[in-house]
Design a protein around this motif. Sequence first.
Motif, PDB file in Angstrom:
ATOM      1  N   LEU A 107       0.841  -1.201   0.000  1.00 19.48           N
ATOM      2  CA  LEU A 107       0.000   0.000   0.000  1.00 19.48           C
ATOM      3  C   LEU A 107       0.877   1.252   0.000  1.00 19.48           C
ATOM      4  CD1 LEU A 107      -2.609  -1.177   2.665  1.00 19.48           C
ATOM      5  CD2 LEU A 107      -2.914  -1.153   0.182  1.00 19.48           C
ATOM      6  N   PHE A 108       0.349   2.342  -0.541  1.00 20.11           N
ATOM      7  CA  PHE A 108       1.082   3.609  -0.554  1.00 20.11           C
ATOM      8  C   PHE A 108       0.847   4.333   0.776  1.00 20.11           C
ATOM      9  CE2 PHE A 108      -0.069   3.011  -5.124  1.00 20.11           C
ATOM     10  CZ  PHE A 108       1.218   2.738  -5.577  1.00 20.11           C
ATOM     11  N   PRO A 109       1.880   4.480   1.621  1.00 16.12           N
ATOM     12  CA  PRO A 109       1.673   5.073   2.949  1.00 16.12           C
ATOM     13  C   PRO A 109       1.298   6.550   2.910  1.00 16.12           C
ATOM     14  CG  PRO A 109       4.022   4.716   2.525  1.00 16.12           C
ATOM     15  CD  PRO A 109       3.280   4.052   1.411  1.00 16.12           C
ATOM     16  N   HIS A 110       1.633   7.245   1.810  1.00 19.26           N
ATOM     17  CA  HIS A 110       1.364   8.690   1.741  1.00 19.26           C
ATOM     18  C   HIS A 110      -0.038   8.984   1.200  1.00 19.26           C
ATOM     19  CE1 HIS A 110       2.740   7.486  -2.217  1.00 19.26           C
ATOM     20  NE2 HIS A 110       2.217   8.584  -2.735  1.00 19.26           N
ATOM     21  N   LEU A 111      -0.764   7.949   0.778  1.00 22.61           N
ATOM     22  CA  LEU A 111      -2.115   8.146   0.247  1.00 22.61           C
ATOM     23  C   LEU A 111      -3.159   7.688   1.254  1.00 22.61           C
ATOM     24  CD1 LEU A 111      -1.776   6.862  -3.444  1.00 22.61           C
ATOM     25  CD2 LEU A 111      -1.512   9.205  -2.579  1.00 22.61           C
ATOM     26  N   THR A 112      -4.336   8.280   1.178  1.00 22.04           N
ATOM     27  CA  THR A 112      -5.445   7.836   2.026  1.00 22.04           C
ATOM     28  C   THR A 112      -5.918   6.464   1.558  1.00 22.04           C
ATOM     29  OG1 THR A 112      -7.098   8.826   0.578  1.00 22.04           O
ATOM     30  CG2 THR A 112      -6.218  10.213   2.381  1.00 22.04           C
ATOM     31  N   VAL A 113      -6.788   5.866   2.355  1.00 20.35           N
ATOM     32  CA  VAL A 113      -7.359   4.577   2.003  1.00 20.35           C
ATOM     33  C   VAL A 113      -8.082   4.657   0.658  1.00 20.35           C
ATOM     34  CG1 VAL A 113      -9.172   2.914   2.630  1.00 20.35           C
ATOM     35  CG2 VAL A 113      -7.567   3.734   4.371  1.00 20.35           C
ATOM     36  N   GLY A 114      -8.909   5.682   0.494  1.00 15.88           N
ATOM     37  CA  GLY A 114      -9.666   5.830  -0.740  1.00 15.88           C
ATOM     38  C   GLY A 114      -8.783   6.009  -1.957  1.00 15.88           C
ATOM     39  N   ARG A 115      -7.729   6.798  -1.816  1.00 13.87           N
ATOM     40  CA  ARG A 115      -6.844   7.043  -2.952  1.00 13.87           C
ATOM     41  C   ARG A 115      -6.000   5.801  -3.266  1.00 13.87           C
ATOM     42  NH1 ARG A 115      -3.541  12.391  -2.097  1.00 13.87           N
ATOM     43  NH2 ARG A 115      -2.917  11.909  -4.245  1.00 13.87           N
ATOM     44  N   ASN A 116      -5.668   4.995  -2.230  1.00 14.33           N
ATOM     45  CA  ASN A 116      -4.983   3.724  -2.468  1.00 14.33           C
ATOM     46  C   ASN A 116      -5.846   2.804  -3.318  1.00 14.33           C
ATOM     47  OD1 ASN A 116      -2.301   2.575  -1.179  1.00 14.33           O
ATOM     48  ND2 ASN A 116      -3.031   4.174   0.230  1.00 14.33           N
ATOM     49  N   ILE A 117      -7.120   2.708  -2.950  1.00 12.33           N
ATOM     50  CA  ILE A 117      -8.023   1.792  -3.654  1.00 12.33           C
ATOM     51  C   ILE A 117      -8.294   2.278  -5.069  1.00 12.33           C
ATOM     52  CG2 ILE A 117     -10.361   0.817  -3.647  1.00 12.33           C
ATOM     53  CD1 ILE A 117     -10.223   0.982  -0.562  1.00 12.33           C
ATOM     54  N   GLY A 118      -8.428   3.584  -5.237  1.00 18.00           N
ATOM     55  CA  GLY A 118      -8.755   4.131  -6.546  1.00 18.00           C
ATOM     56  C   GLY A 118      -7.570   4.361  -7.454  1.00 18.00           C
ATOM     57  N   TYR A 119      -6.346   4.073  -6.971  1.00 20.42           N
ATOM     58  CA  TYR A 119      -5.134   4.382  -7.747  1.00 20.42           C
ATOM     59  C   TYR A 119      -5.152   3.702  -9.119  1.00 20.42           C
ATOM     60  CZ  TYR A 119      -0.240   4.923  -9.029  1.00 20.42           C
ATOM     61  OH  TYR A 119       0.921   5.238  -9.696  1.00 20.42           O
ATOM     62  N   GLY A 120      -5.461   2.422  -9.138  1.00 16.70           N
ATOM     63  CA  GLY A 120      -5.471   1.689 -10.402  1.00 16.70           C
ATOM     64  C   GLY A 120      -6.515   2.209 -11.371  1.00 16.70           C
ATOM     65  N   LEU A 121      -7.658   2.620 -10.828  1.00 19.98           N
ATOM     66  CA  LEU A 121      -8.721   3.147 -11.694  1.00 19.98           C
ATOM     67  C   LEU A 121      -8.295   4.449 -12.364  1.00 19.98           C
ATOM     68  CD1 LEU A 121     -11.819   2.525  -9.363  1.00 19.98           C
ATOM     69  CD2 LEU A 121     -11.132   1.184 -11.359  1.00 19.98           C
ATOM     70  N   LYS A 122      -7.505   5.263 -11.648  1.00 23.35           N
ATOM     71  CA  LYS A 122      -7.079   6.549 -12.206  1.00 23.35           C
ATOM     72  C   LYS A 122      -6.054   6.373 -13.330  1.00 23.35           C
ATOM     73  CE  LYS A 122      -6.600  10.229  -9.678  1.00 23.35           C
ATOM     74  NZ  LYS A 122      -7.810  10.986 -10.000  1.00 23.35           N
ATOM     75  N   GLN A 123      -5.420   5.180 -13.389  1.00 26.67           N
ATOM     76  CA  GLN A 123      -4.420   4.942 -14.432  1.00 26.67           C
ATOM     77  C   GLN A 123      -5.040   4.423 -15.723  1.00 26.67           C
ATOM     78  OE1 GLN A 123      -1.545   6.171 -13.249  1.00 26.67           O
ATOM     79  NE2 GLN A 123      -2.726   6.323 -11.328  1.00 26.67           N
ATOM     80  N   ARG A 124      -6.323   4.101 -15.683  1.00 21.33           N
ATOM     81  CA  ARG A 124      -6.956   3.515 -16.866  1.00 21.33           C
ATOM     82  C   ARG A 124      -7.076   4.529 -17.997  1.00 21.33           C
ATOM     83  NH1 ARG A 124     -12.083  -0.318 -15.265  1.00 21.33           N
ATOM     84  NH2 ARG A 124     -10.922  -1.955 -14.166  1.00 21.33           N
ATOM     85  N   ARG A 125      -6.997   4.009 -19.210  1.00 20.52           N
ATOM     86  CA  ARG A 125      -7.217   4.818 -20.398  1.00 20.52           C
ATOM     87  C   ARG A 125      -8.226   4.106 -21.285  1.00 20.52           C
ATOM     88  NH1 ARG A 125      -5.192   7.466 -17.310  1.00 20.52           N
ATOM     89  NH2 ARG A 125      -3.378   8.876 -17.451  1.00 20.52           N
ATOM     90  N   PRO A 126      -9.284   4.784 -21.738  1.00 17.92           N
ATOM     91  CA  PRO A 126      -9.591   6.194 -21.473  1.00 17.92           C
ATOM     92  C   PRO A 126      -9.911   6.424 -20.000  1.00 17.92           C
ATOM     93  CG  PRO A 126     -11.439   5.105 -22.523  1.00 17.92           C
ATOM     94  CD  PRO A 126     -10.321   4.121 -22.553  1.00 17.92           C
ATOM     95  N   LYS A 127      -9.763   7.687 -19.588  1.00 18.13           N
ATOM     96  CA  LYS A 127      -9.934   8.035 -18.187  1.00 18.13           C
ATOM     97  C   LYS A 127     -11.352   7.783 -17.705  1.00 18.13           C
ATOM     98  CE  LYS A 127      -6.301  11.452 -17.452  1.00 18.13           C
ATOM     99  NZ  LYS A 127      -6.006  12.814 -16.933  1.00 18.13           N
ATOM    100  N   ILE A 128     -11.435   7.417 -16.412  1.00 13.69           N
ATOM    101  CA  ILE A 128     -12.734   7.205 -15.780  1.00 13.69           C
ATOM    102  C   ILE A 128     -13.100   8.462 -15.006  1.00 13.69           C
ATOM    103  CG2 ILE A 128     -14.041   5.766 -14.157  1.00 13.69           C
ATOM    104  CD1 ILE A 128     -12.121   3.502 -14.723  1.00 13.69           C
TER     105      ILE A 128
END
Length: 381
Positions: A107-128
């Motif tokens: 897990l990324f210690p500098h990110l919140t729980v929500g941002r950790n979980i959503g990290y992969g979704l934000k990398q998708r193309r096209p953007k979600i």
Amino acid sequence: MLISNMDIGNEAYTEPATLAPAPIAELNEVSKSFGTVQAVSDMNLSIAQGEFLSFLGPSGCGKTTALRMLAGFETPTTGNVLIDGSDVSSLEPYKRPVNMVFQSYALFPHLTVGRNIGYGLKQRRPKIDQKKINEKVAHALATVRLSGFEDRRIWEMSGGQQQRVALARAIVNEPKLLLLDEPLAALDRKLRKEMQIELQDLQRDLGITFVLVTHDQEEALSLSDRICVMRAGRIVQTGTPQELYDQPNSRYVADFVGTSNFFGGVVDQISGSTGAITLQGGRTYKSPLSGTISVGNDACLSVRPEQIRLHFSQTQERLQGTVLNRIFLGEHTEYLIREERLGNITVLAPRQSDEGLSNLGTGDTVYMDWSPESALILPKD
């Protein structure tokens, strides 16, 4: 008009055969070498849609390498990896419909729980759309029973909660295959048991295929639909937990899946699926056979500790022993008993059958037997 006996004209109607569902993943003749080290050898495995499969074995047996080839972190030296019917042997991990939960959670210690979980979704193309990401994150948190924890920091979470965050991050992408690399190893015993139940419930609710790597036999037995027992880069037996426990095909499997007593001897006779084995000291037992055994072969008689009965009186069939140790474990009592010719024998006596045995102590004499069908004659490793 009603057609009798399913007859149509002069030909009987034949019910169409039910096709088995296509496997979600396959390893076909897969091998992996690291220089001169052969980590996996000629592995063939078909993983069914929606099953919970475990690779079980000691350190260095190749189970993690097999998992990493499914994930795409390792490329097979030979053979093919198929996921959902497509050859993904040379495909990068992020292009596969697969997610992995690591032992360290990663897990990324500098990110919140929500941002950790959503990290992969934000990398998708096209953007979600961010609103859609938030909805998926909230749903994943609800699935792992962490609703409302979106803004928590990772370091504010307990070990069990961090494990759930790692699971939520894995399932939010809706993978076809979820790979688990000893995800419960860092948890204490009580929490590990709780998380085993949660993992099982989660897998059933989601219907996603889970593949687990573990060296913990209890974990594999409690979680899995099927278990692949591995040794030196090969699968030595695959089956349900009960099949592996009741019908191991070798001493290695019997010793790794559960606990057993092994008594060496020679096979004197084979009749169908039953054999006769003469042990050191001259006693002969007739019991079921498992594995490849011929008359005259060295073999062993495997007897599970819970199958052995203790008595205070002697008969011709019973073995005499001396109690070396007695450990009360709550639901049962474990005895270590020395028999003159067979050596040390472990016995588990359930508490409800332990009445009268509670006074047994170190140095006491006791007598043992078991039913022939509860033992198993196995090849000598």
